[in-house]
Write an enzyme that holds these catalytic residues in place. Structure first.
Site, PDB file in Angstrom:
ATOM      1  N   PRO A 100       0.830  -1.218   0.000  1.00 31.87           N
ATOM      2  CA  PRO A 100       0.000   0.000   0.000  1.00 31.87           C
ATOM      3  C   PRO A 100       0.852   1.251   0.000  1.00 31.87           C
ATOM      4  O   PRO A 100       1.813   1.358   0.763  1.00 31.87           O
ATOM      5  CB  PRO A 100      -0.781  -0.109   1.317  1.00 31.87           C
ATOM      6  CG  PRO A 100       0.040  -0.999   2.190  1.00 31.87           C
ATOM      7  CD  PRO A 100       0.746  -1.952   1.273  1.00 31.87           C
ATOM      8  N   GLY A 102       0.233   5.378   0.170  1.00 34.94           N
ATOM      9  CA  GLY A 102      -0.718   6.476   0.310  1.00 34.94           C
ATOM     10  C   GLY A 102      -0.540   7.479  -0.820  1.00 34.94           C
ATOM     11  O   GLY A 102       0.581   7.719  -1.273  1.00 34.94           O
ATOM     12  N   ARG A 187      10.812  13.223   8.050  1.00 36.61           N
ATOM     13  CA  ARG A 187      11.509  12.868   6.805  1.00 36.61           C
ATOM     14  C   ARG A 187      12.193  14.137   6.299  1.00 36.61           C
ATOM     15  O   ARG A 187      11.543  14.981   5.654  1.00 36.61           O
ATOM     16  CB  ARG A 187      10.535  12.292   5.793  1.00 36.61           C
ATOM     17  CG  ARG A 187       9.723  11.164   6.416  1.00 36.61           C
ATOM     18  CD  ARG A 187       9.197  10.140   5.483  1.00 36.61           C
ATOM     19  NE  ARG A 187       8.461   9.135   6.230  1.00 36.61           N
ATOM     20  CZ  ARG A 187       7.154   8.892   6.122  1.00 36.61           C
ATOM     21  NH1 ARG A 187       6.433   9.557   5.248  1.00 36.61           N
ATOM     22  NH2 ARG A 187       6.583   7.971   6.865  1.00 36.61           N
ATOM     23  N   HIS A 299       8.142  -0.312   6.988  1.00 36.06           N
ATOM     24  CA  HIS A 299       7.515   0.770   6.224  1.00 36.06           C
ATOM     25  C   HIS A 299       8.498   1.318   5.182  1.00 36.06           C
ATOM     26  O   HIS A 299       8.493   2.499   4.855  1.00 36.06           O
ATOM     27  CB  HIS A 299       7.090   1.897   7.183  1.00 36.06           C
ATOM     28  CG  HIS A 299       5.762   2.523   6.862  1.00 36.06           C
ATOM     29  ND1 HIS A 299       4.595   2.170   7.472  1.00 36.06           N
ATOM     30  CD2 HIS A 299       5.426   3.520   5.998  1.00 36.06           C
ATOM     31  CE1 HIS A 299       3.597   2.915   7.017  1.00 36.06           C
ATOM     32  NE2 HIS A 299       4.075   3.736   6.102  1.00 36.06           N
ATOM     33  N   ASP A 330       7.907  -6.898   3.365  1.00 34.91           N
ATOM     34  CA  ASP A 330       8.267  -5.838   2.421  1.00 34.91           C
ATOM     35  C   ASP A 330       9.384  -5.021   3.029  1.00 34.91           C
ATOM     36  O   ASP A 330       9.814  -5.282   4.148  1.00 34.91           O
ATOM     37  CB  ASP A 330       7.059  -4.972   2.010  1.00 34.91           C
ATOM     38  CG  ASP A 330       6.599  -3.982   3.076  1.00 34.91           C
ATOM     39  OD1 ASP A 330       7.423  -3.513   3.894  1.00 34.91           O
ATOM     40  OD2 ASP A 330       5.399  -3.656   3.087  1.00 34.91           O
ATOM     41  N   SER A 331       9.862  -4.053   2.277  1.00 33.86           N
ATOM     42  CA  SER A 331      10.923  -3.098   2.661  1.00 33.86           C
ATOM     43  C   SER A 331      12.247  -3.464   1.985  1.00 33.86           C
ATOM     44  O   SER A 331      12.966  -4.364   2.434  1.00 33.86           O
ATOM     45  CB  SER A 331      11.122  -3.002   4.177  1.00 33.86           C
ATOM     46  OG  SER A 331       9.933  -2.491   4.775  1.00 33.86           O
ATOM     47  N   ARG A 334      13.492  -5.033  -4.551  1.00 34.75           N
ATOM     48  CA  ARG A 334      13.652  -4.364  -5.844  1.00 34.75           C
ATOM     49  C   ARG A 334      13.872  -5.349  -6.992  1.00 34.75           C
ATOM     50  O   ARG A 334      14.033  -4.939  -8.131  1.00 34.75           O
ATOM     51  CB  ARG A 334      14.868  -3.416  -5.823  1.00 34.75           C
ATOM     52  CG  ARG A 334      14.754  -2.241  -4.892  1.00 34.75           C
ATOM     53  CD  ARG A 334      13.744  -1.196  -5.381  1.00 34.75           C
ATOM     54  NE  ARG A 334      13.750  -0.052  -4.510  1.00 34.75           N
ATOM     55  CZ  ARG A 334      13.163   0.001  -3.319  1.00 34.75           C
ATOM     56  NH1 ARG A 334      12.490  -1.050  -2.878  1.00 34.75           N
ATOM     57  NH2 ARG A 334      13.216   1.071  -2.572  1.00 34.75           N
ATOM     58  N   ARG A 354       7.823   1.292  -3.442  1.00 28.13           N
ATOM     59  CA  ARG A 354       8.381   2.322  -4.337  1.00 28.13           C
ATOM     60  C   ARG A 354       8.601   1.816  -5.759  1.00 28.13           C
ATOM     61  O   ARG A 354       8.391   2.551  -6.723  1.00 28.13           O
ATOM     62  CB  ARG A 354       9.720   2.810  -3.780  1.00 28.13           C
ATOM     63  CG  ARG A 354       9.603   3.553  -2.452  1.00 28.13           C
ATOM     64  CD  ARG A 354      10.986   3.978  -1.994  1.00 28.13           C
ATOM     65  NE  ARG A 354      10.997   4.646  -0.707  1.00 28.13           N
ATOM     66  CZ  ARG A 354      11.078   4.026   0.465  1.00 28.13           C
ATOM     67  NH1 ARG A 354      11.152   2.702   0.526  1.00 28.13           N
ATOM     68  NH2 ARG A 354      11.102   4.715   1.587  1.00 28.13           N
TER      69      ARG A 354
END
Ligand code: FNR
Length: 409
Positions: A100, A102, A187, A299, A330-331, A334, A354
């Protein structure tokens, strides 16, 4: 979707291979990320690719995958391999899913529609965020039975429970409850870039948009950014920026407790997946509260900068609860090789965030969504062949692949 529950390897894979012309130009997800950076307004790219604080956890997620060595196995017939898996009573094209994200449809206009359609086509789980640009009812028919809804506790418990009921009626097949965002982390890249949501239309933002015509055209077609699923909780009559402003101040994330998890478990009639755990005790608690699955995740390095890489937390969680529940990750994913490493460490499925957004931004939403799924799946298939495995289950069954672990024993 075909409900073929057989564990037999299929014919040589029937799912589409990546477009060879695209493969020549974008042989790896990193190539897509580079192009995406150039095609997205600077502050949106910063939001997508950035991490918490110093960015150590973001980097560590990738470094830990890179450190993990696998010992190849040869001399097996691997011509008839299949990447398909069974999970939560469904047959999926591969142990790959879309995490997911956002504001996905605002980061790249059309990405929510395109990824939903591509996932339905490739039988890939697509997880729609609570903070999606489009409302969950619009996306549900596009993703058919491959849609999962990601839930944050937002606003009040009543609103949160209403989202659960709506996800159920809209036809999402699993609920993914995210626990690792009790607060927003800092961030620094977003602070420096002046990123905020709802966006403030400043001269510098307009200049960034002017430099990205493909994004600007898509945004003009798709309308003002929104939090589609949350719009019903804004006062009637409020629209556009005013509604978003209201939601931002009144329907934000609050921290959820294990008691809230138990209440949501009662409400949701289907697989409940807890996302964002890295501690084995938390994983055990999730199982005790009735979770059917866990996504080991930090995350994507956006929350606790000191956290370990997700792939390094995976083995302990698999050891603790892997026999009782479906453990995913996840995380930092690639490539198909990262997915193979996840399986070797006992995970059932690997998600990327991403990378999928980057593919939509690099190639346009429709082409990018289909290409990214096909690329990862093909890479996984090649990794399986190098490891002498004809199915994801065979990768998981053979403990001898991991070089480091073998040396330690
Ligand atoms: C996220 N992530 C996230 N997770 C979630 O549960 N709900 C959300 O709304 C979001 N939003 C979000 C926005 C952006 C821009 C990013 C990059 C990430 C986290 C996401 O689901 C996933 O955990 C990570 O993206 C995985 O890491 P990689 O694949 O991006 O390295």
């Amino acid at each position: 979707m075909a409900q073929d529950q057989s564990n037999q390897p299929a014919e040589p894979d029937a799912i589409a291979d990546p477009d060879p012309r695209l493969l020549r130009r974008f042989p790896a997800m990193e190539d897509l990320e580079r192009r995406a950076q150039a095609r997205m307004p600077r502050r949106l790219a910063g939001y997508l690719f950035g991490g918490a604080d110093s960015g150590l956890n973001l980097a560590e997620n990738r470094a830990a995958f890179a450190r993990l060595r696998l010992v190849p196995r040869y001399g097996h017939d691997v011509m008839r391999r299949s990447t398909e898996i069974d999970m939560f009573g469904q047959r999926w094209g591969a142990p790959i899913g879309v995490a997911p994200v956002g504001m996905l449809g605002s980061l790249w206009p059309g990405a929510e529609h395109a990824l939903a359609r591509a996932c339905a086509q490739a039988r890939t789980p697509f997880c729609l965020s609570t903070f999606s640009a489009n409302d969950m009812e619009t996306i549900a028919p596009l993703v058919r039975n491959c849609g999962w809804f990601q839930l944050y506790a937002v606003g009040t418990l009543d609103i949160t429970h209403d989202l659960v009921r709506r996800a159920q009626s809209a036809g999402y097949s699993a609920l993914v409850l995210t626990l690792d965002a009790p607060v927003h982390s800092k961030r620094p890249r977003d602070v420096r870039n002046g990123f905020q949501f709802p966006p403030r239309i400043s001269a510098s933002f307009l200049a960034e948009i002017a430099a990205c015509p493909a994004w600007a055209l898509g945004a003009a077609r798709n309308g003002y950014p929104a939090h589609g699923s949350l719009m019903p909780y804004a006062p009637a009559g409020l629209k556009g920026p005013a509604a978003l402003d209201y939601l931002h101040h009144n329907v934000g994330i609050f921290s959820i407790t294990w008691d809230d998890v138990a209440a949501i478990r009662k409400l949701w009639h289907g697989p409940l997946i807890i996302k964002g755990l890295q501690h084995a005790d938390d994983a055990a608690l999730a199982v005790a509260k009735g979770a059917d699955g866990i996504i080991v995740s930090n995350h994507g390095g956006r929350q606790l900068d000191a956290a370990p890489a997700a792939i390094d937390s995976l083995p302990e969680i698999v050891a603790r609860v892997g026999r009782q529940t479906t453990v995913m990750l996840d995380s930092g994913v690639r490539s198909g090789l990262d997915i193979a490493k996840t399986l070797v460490r006992g995970g059932q499925c690997a998600f990327a965030g991403r990378g999928f957004v980057a593919a939509c931004a690099a190639l346009g939403a429709e082409r990018g969504a289909a290409y990214a799924i096909a690329l990862l799946r093909q890479e996984l298939s090649v990794a399986m062949a190098q490891l002498g495995a004809c199915s994801p289950a065979e990768l998981q069954a053979n403990p001898g692949y991991e070089a480091v672990r073998r040396q330690e024993q």
